[in-house]
Write a protein that holds these residues in place. Structure first.
Motif, mmCIF file in Angstrom:
data_model
loop_
_atom_site.group_PDB
_atom_site.id
_atom_site.type_symbol
_atom_site.label_atom_id
_atom_site.label_comp_id
_atom_site.label_asym_id
_atom_site.label_seq_id
_atom_site.Cartn_x
_atom_site.Cartn_y
_atom_site.Cartn_z
ATOM 1 N N ASP A 1 5.065 -1.469 2.127
ATOM 2 C CA ASP A 1 4.409 -0.235 1.702
ATOM 3 C C ASP A 1 5.401 0.804 1.188
ATOM 4 O OD1 ASP A 1 2.020 -1.331 2.519
ATOM 5 O OD2 ASP A 1 1.999 -0.293 4.450
ATOM 6 N N THR A 2 4.923 1.646 0.291
ATOM 7 C CA THR A 2 5.622 2.888 -0.048
ATOM 8 C C THR A 2 5.307 3.885 1.060
ATOM 9 O OG1 THR A 2 5.376 2.439 -2.407
ATOM 10 C CG2 THR A 2 5.812 4.728 -1.766
ATOM 11 N N ILE A 3 6.336 4.572 1.572
ATOM 12 C CA ILE A 3 6.139 5.416 2.760
ATOM 13 C C ILE A 3 6.693 6.813 2.530
ATOM 14 C CG2 ILE A 3 6.733 5.725 5.197
ATOM 15 C CD1 ILE A 3 6.870 2.662 5.412
ATOM 16 N N LEU A 4 5.856 7.825 2.798
ATOM 17 C CA LEU A 4 6.276 9.227 2.843
ATOM 18 C C LEU A 4 6.058 9.707 4.271
ATOM 19 C CD1 LEU A 4 5.762 8.717 -0.234
ATOM 20 C CD2 LEU A 4 5.011 11.097 -0.379
ATOM 21 N N GLU A 5 7.135 10.041 4.950
ATOM 22 C CA GLU A 5 7.030 10.451 6.349
ATOM 23 C C GLU A 5 6.516 11.901 6.473
ATOM 24 O OE1 GLU A 5 7.188 8.540 8.774
ATOM 25 O OE2 GLU A 5 8.685 6.953 8.496
ATOM 26 N N ASP A 6 6.297 12.334 7.717
ATOM 27 C CA ASP A 6 5.731 13.662 7.982
ATOM 28 C C ASP A 6 6.543 14.775 7.314
ATOM 29 O OD1 ASP A 6 4.038 12.266 9.623
ATOM 30 O OD2 ASP A 6 4.825 13.066 11.512
ATOM 31 N N GLY A 7 5.827 15.765 6.791
ATOM 32 C CA GLY A 7 6.466 16.987 6.311
ATOM 33 C C GLY A 7 7.112 16.897 4.947
ATOM 34 N N VAL A 8 6.988 15.780 4.254
ATOM 35 C CA VAL A 8 7.550 15.670 2.898
ATOM 36 C C VAL A 8 6.777 16.601 1.957
ATOM 37 C CG1 VAL A 8 7.799 14.123 0.905
ATOM 38 C CG2 VAL A 8 8.408 13.329 3.202
ATOM 39 N N SER B 1 0.849 -1.193 0.000
ATOM 40 C CA SER B 1 0.000 0.000 0.000
ATOM 41 C C SER B 1 0.884 1.242 0.000
ATOM 42 C CB SER B 1 -0.923 -0.019 1.220
ATOM 43 O OG SER B 1 -1.848 1.058 1.167
ATOM 44 N N VAL B 2 0.294 2.387 0.328
ATOM 45 C CA VAL B 2 1.022 3.650 0.475
ATOM 46 C C VAL B 2 0.654 4.256 1.825
ATOM 47 C CG1 VAL B 2 1.420 5.977 -0.434
ATOM 48 C CG2 VAL B 2 1.016 4.077 -2.010
ATOM 49 N N GLN B 3 1.664 4.677 2.574
ATOM 50 C CA GLN B 3 1.448 5.341 3.860
ATOM 51 C C GLN B 3 2.003 6.760 3.765
ATOM 52 O OE1 GLN B 3 -0.036 3.729 6.445
ATOM 53 N NE2 GLN B 3 -0.118 1.728 5.439
ATOM 54 N N ILE B 4 1.142 7.740 4.015
ATOM 55 C CA ILE B 4 1.543 9.146 3.899
ATOM 56 C C ILE B 4 1.336 9.837 5.244
ATOM 57 C CG2 ILE B 4 1.016 11.352 2.788
ATOM 58 C CD1 ILE B 4 0.392 9.812 0.256
#
Length: 356
Positions: free
Chosen positions: A225-232, A203-206
Motif C-alpha cells: 500500500d501507499t501509506i500516509l501516516e498521522d498528521g501529514v 491500496s492507499v492507507q491514510i
C-alpha cells in the motif's frame, strides 16, 4: 460553535489567554492588521509587525506580554505565549461550517454501503459497494467514493474528489476539491520496444488528521500500500506515486513530486516544487528547500538544498557559461592546477617569513 459575535472574555477563554481591557467588548470576526476595523481581532506575531499594529484600527490584539508593553496606544489585549497558534484556534471558531446532516435526494448510494446517521452526503455524490462513511463526515457534491472505500469519523471530502482503489481513510481527514486518491500507479514493464501495463493491486492507507489539498494525485500501491501516516499535511498540486511511505507530521508544499517506493520520515518538510527519485529513503526531521531534487538517500536530519539560486539574467548567463567551461575540463587537470597554486602560495609565505 459558530455565531455572529463573541465577548472578549469568551475569546480569551477559548485560547487560554490572559485578558486585558473591556471583558464585554464585542468581536465579530478575525482580520488582518491592515484591513481590521474596531469590531475585529488581530494577532501580532513579532516585533517587526509593531508599526502595523500601531496603525491598525482593530479593537483587540492577540499578543505576547512583551508585545503588549510596546503597544501603549491600544486598550484591549489577549496575552498568550504563541499568538499564531491562538489565531489558528480562532479560525475554527469563526469558520463557516457545513451544518447539514443526512443524504440529498440526488446522491446515488449502493445498498451495501454503511453511512453514519449524522454524516452529510451532498447532491450527485456516488458511493459504491461495501463503502463505509463514518460519523459526522461531510462529502460534498459530485464526489465519487468507489467500491470498498472506508472513510472515518469527522472527515471532510470536498467537491469532485475521487477516492478509489479500496482506500482507507482514518478520522479527521480533509481532502480538497478535484483530488484523486487510489488512482492507478504508473507501472509498466518494458519489453521489445513496448510498455506493458502492470495492474496495481495495492491500496492507499491514510492516517488520522491528514490534510490533502486540491488537485493532488495519490496512487495506490502496485503490491504493497501507499501509506500516509498521522498528521501529514499536503498542499495543492502534489503527486505521490505508488508504494510511497510518508511518516507522521511531514509537510509537503505545492508542486512536489514523489516517485514510486520512496520512503520519507517523520517531521520532514518538502519545499515547493521539490522532487524525490523513486526507491530512496529520507530520514526523520529533514527539510528540503524549494525546488530541491533528491537523487540519493538522506540518512541524517538537517536542511538540504539543490539547484542554483536566482541571479540577474546577464549574471546567470555568464555563470552558466563558466559552469559549462568547467565541466569540459577534466577533474584531474583541475586538481593538478589547484595543487600547483597551493605550492606557489606556500613558497611565497616561506619567502615572506625569511624576509622578516
Amino acid at each position: 460553535m459558530n455565531r455572529h459575535g463573541y465577548r472578549l472574555e469568551e475569546i480569551a477563554h477559548l485560547v487560554k489567554g490572559e485578558l486585558f481591557g473591556d471583558k464585554d467588548f464585542k468581536i465579530s470576526n478575525l482580520a488582518s492588521l491592515e484591513q481590521a476595523q474596531n469590531q475585529h481581532i488581530c494577532f501580532v506575531n513579532g516585533d517587526k509587525y509593531l508599526a502595523q499594529a500601531e496603525a491598525s484600527h482593530a479593537g483587540v490584539f492577540i499578543v505576547t506580554q512583551h508585545l503588549m508593553q510596546q503597544l501603549k496606544s491600544k486598550k484591549n489585549f489577549i496575552v498568550v505565549d504563541n499568538p499564531y497558534l491562538a489565531f489558528a484556534t480562532l479560525t475554527h471558531i469563526f469558520e463557516k461550517k457545513v451544518t447539514q446532516k443526512g443524504i440529498e435526494s440526488t446522491a446515488q448510494i449502493h445498498s451495501s454501503a454503511i453511512i453514519a446517521d449524522d454524516a452529510y452526503i451532498a447532491h450527485y455524490v456516488v458511493i459504491g459497494e461495501n463503502c463505509v462513511v463514518g460519523r459526522n463526515t461531510i462529502i460534498q457534491s459530485h464526489a465519487v467514493i468507489d467500491h470498498h472505500v472506508e472513510i472515518g469519523n469527522d472527515c471532510f471530502i470536498d467537491a469532485h474528489v475521487t477516492i478509489t482503489g479500496a482506500a482507507k481513510l482514518k478520522d479527521r481527514v480533509r481532502v480538497h476539491a478535484n483530488t484523486v486518491i487510489g488512482s492507478e500507479g504508473f507501472g509498466f514493464a518494458p519489453y521489445q520496444g513496448k510498455w506493458h501495463r502492470i495492474a496495481q493491486l495495492g491500496s492507499v492507507q491514510i492516517g488520522n488528521d491528514v490534510r490533502i489539498g486540491s488537485n493532488c494525485s495519490i496512487d495506490r500501491g502496485a503490491l504493497d500500500d501507499t501509506i500516509l501516516e498521522d498528521g501529514v499535511i499536503i498542499d495543492n498540486l502534489v503527486q505521490i506515486a505508488h508504494n510511497v511511505y510518508i511518516g507522521q507530521n511531514t509537510a509537503i508544499a505545492a508542486k512536489c513530486g514523489i516517485a514510486g517506493s520512496a520512503r520519507i520520515g517523520k517531521n520532514c518538510i518538502l519545499g515547493g516544487a521539490s522532487g524525490v527519485v523513486g526507491h530512496l529513503e529520507i530520514a526523520d526531521n529533514v527539510t528540503l528547500t524549494a525546488m530541491s531534487m533528491v537523487t540519493k538517500n538522506i540518512s541524517e536530519a538537517g536542511t538540504y538544498s539543490s539547484g542554483i539560486g536566482l541571479f540577474e539574467n546577464s549574471h546567470w548567463k555568464k555563470t552558466i557559461v563558466r559552469l559549462r567551461q568547467l565541466a569540459d575540463v577534466p577533474l584531474t587537470q583541475i586538481t593538478k592546477r589547484l595543487d600547483h597554486i597551493q605550492a606557489q602560495l606556500e613558497s611565497l609565505e616561506s619567502t615572506l617569513k625569511l624576509r622578516k
